[in-house]
Design an enzyme around this catalytic site. Structure first.
Site, PDB file in Angstrom:
ATOM      1  N   SER A   3       0.870  -1.173   0.000  1.00 13.19           N
ATOM      2  CA  SER A   3       0.000   0.000   0.000  1.00 13.19           C
ATOM      3  C   SER A   3       0.907   1.222   0.000  1.00 13.19           C
ATOM      4  CB  SER A   3      -0.855  -0.002   1.267  1.00 13.19           C
ATOM      5  OG  SER A   3      -1.439   1.261   1.465  1.00 13.19           O
ATOM      6  N   TYR A   5      -1.792  -1.196  10.168  1.00 14.76           N
ATOM      7  CA  TYR A   5      -1.927  -1.564   8.754  1.00 14.76           C
ATOM      8  C   TYR A   5      -0.611  -1.270   8.020  1.00 14.76           C
ATOM      9  CZ  TYR A   5      -3.825  -1.332   3.966  1.00 14.76           C
ATOM     10  OH  TYR A   5      -4.064  -1.499   2.628  1.00 14.76           O
TER      11      TYR A   5
END
Lengths: 76, 254
Positions: free
Chosen positions: B144, B158
């Site tokens: 990401s 995350y």
């Protein structure tokens, strides 16, 4: 569920709560310190302190701290 | 006739985790339209069936559904026994968590690592151990922009999981290069998927619109990310390995 305790819990989600003048009539979105992370913190605080799931829309639909408190009360 | 279309996935067996929704589903569908046989993996029978129906079913294509939980290693090993040699692996299984750091706990950390890192890595460990990955294959992880180039507020755990993926990509690319197996990661910005819909319940619509302004090309679609993934799976990218490739509609140029 008490309003004054909720206000304290709400206040403690800001970085410097001691410098914050907050009452039930405060339009929280107009506070300079208000941002998305405070909003998410409020949602997380309500979940851990009261076991209630607030949504982004609940926050959007509230103008004052008291408005949010009323939504909270309606959900419990 | 010699196949001159290096961008085609024709004749390749591609295994995709997280294929029951979002980017994983889109990669499965687009790969099938690029000619691949896809082995779609997921936990949810109905959602996996939906993906299966959306696939392109050509005369030479033989797609498979593999229904199991990536975090159940015993079942995972049994499922992999049934799988033929693989030419590409897409590790798209993942989950998001937006929570301010002070509210996070070890269970959140364990869950986010299980969902994004450990299940996918465990699958790959078993595939390599069973010698199921052919030479000249391509492995694509999902990273990401969070944990790679930026760190959005509320995304600490995350970002940690995605950062771990970036680490494994670089080292594994080096180890597997001997067999000409390539390992890369795709690092997307905000893509409008089911996870995005869930996040809309946390963040208000106004806030999302203000995020949109940070993206010169707007938010991405799952297909935007799939096309890059297909390129990485194809022979056209045969000199690319160990890379974390950002795809974010220009978010990180600002």
């Amino acid at each position: 569920m008490k309003l004054d305790i909720f206000i304290e819990n709400f206040k403690s989600q800001f970085d410097e709560p001691e410098n914050l003048n907050l009452s039930q009539e405060t339009i929280f979105r107009e506070l300079e310190e208000w941002d998305s992370i405070v909003a998410i913190s409020v949602i997380a605080m309500v979940d851990s302190e009261y076991g209630i799931k607030l949504t982004g829309e609940d926050i959007k639909n509230s103008r004052t701290v008291n408005d949010l408190f009323l939504i909270l009360k309606a959900k419990c | 006739m010699l196949n001159r279309n290096l961008f085609s996935l024709e004749g390749k067996n591609i295994l995709i985790t997280g294929a029951s929704s979002g980017i994983g589903r889109s990669v499965a569908v687009e790969s099938s339209f690029s000619g691949a046989n896809v082995f779609i993996c997921g936990r949810n029978v109905d959602k996996l069936e939906d993906t299966f129906e959306k696939l392109h079913h050509g005369p030479n294509q033989n797609h498979k559904k593999l229904i199991f939980d990536l975090n159940d290693e015993e079942i995972l090993i049994n499922v992999l026994m049934e799988v033929d040699k693989i030419d590409g692996v897409v590790l798209a299984a993942g989950n998001d968590l937006i929570l301010p750091f002070k509210f996070t706990n070890n269970l959140n950390l364990k869950n986010i690592l299980d969902d994004n890192l450990i299940g996918n890595v465990s699958l790959l460990q078993n595939l390599t151990r069973a010698n199921k990955i052919s030479p000249n294959s391509s492995i694509v992880f999902f990273s990401s922009v969070n944990g790679t180039l930026i760190g959005s507020k509320g995304h600490s755990l995350y970002a940690a999981a995605k950062g771990a993926i970036n680490g494994i990509v670089r080292s594994l690319a080096n180890e597997l290069a001997r067999k000409k197996i390539r390992v890369n990661a795709v690092a997307p910005g905000l893509v409008e998927t089911g996870l995005f819909q869930i996040n809309q319940n946390i963040i208000s619509k106004d806030e999302i619109e203000s995020y949109r302004k940070d993206y010169p090309l707007g938010f991405g679609s799952p297909e935007d990310v799939s096309y890059l993934t297909i390129f990485l799976l194809s022979a056209a990218s045969k000199w690319i390995t160990g890379q974390i490739i950002t795809i974010d509609g220009g978010l990180t140029i600002n």
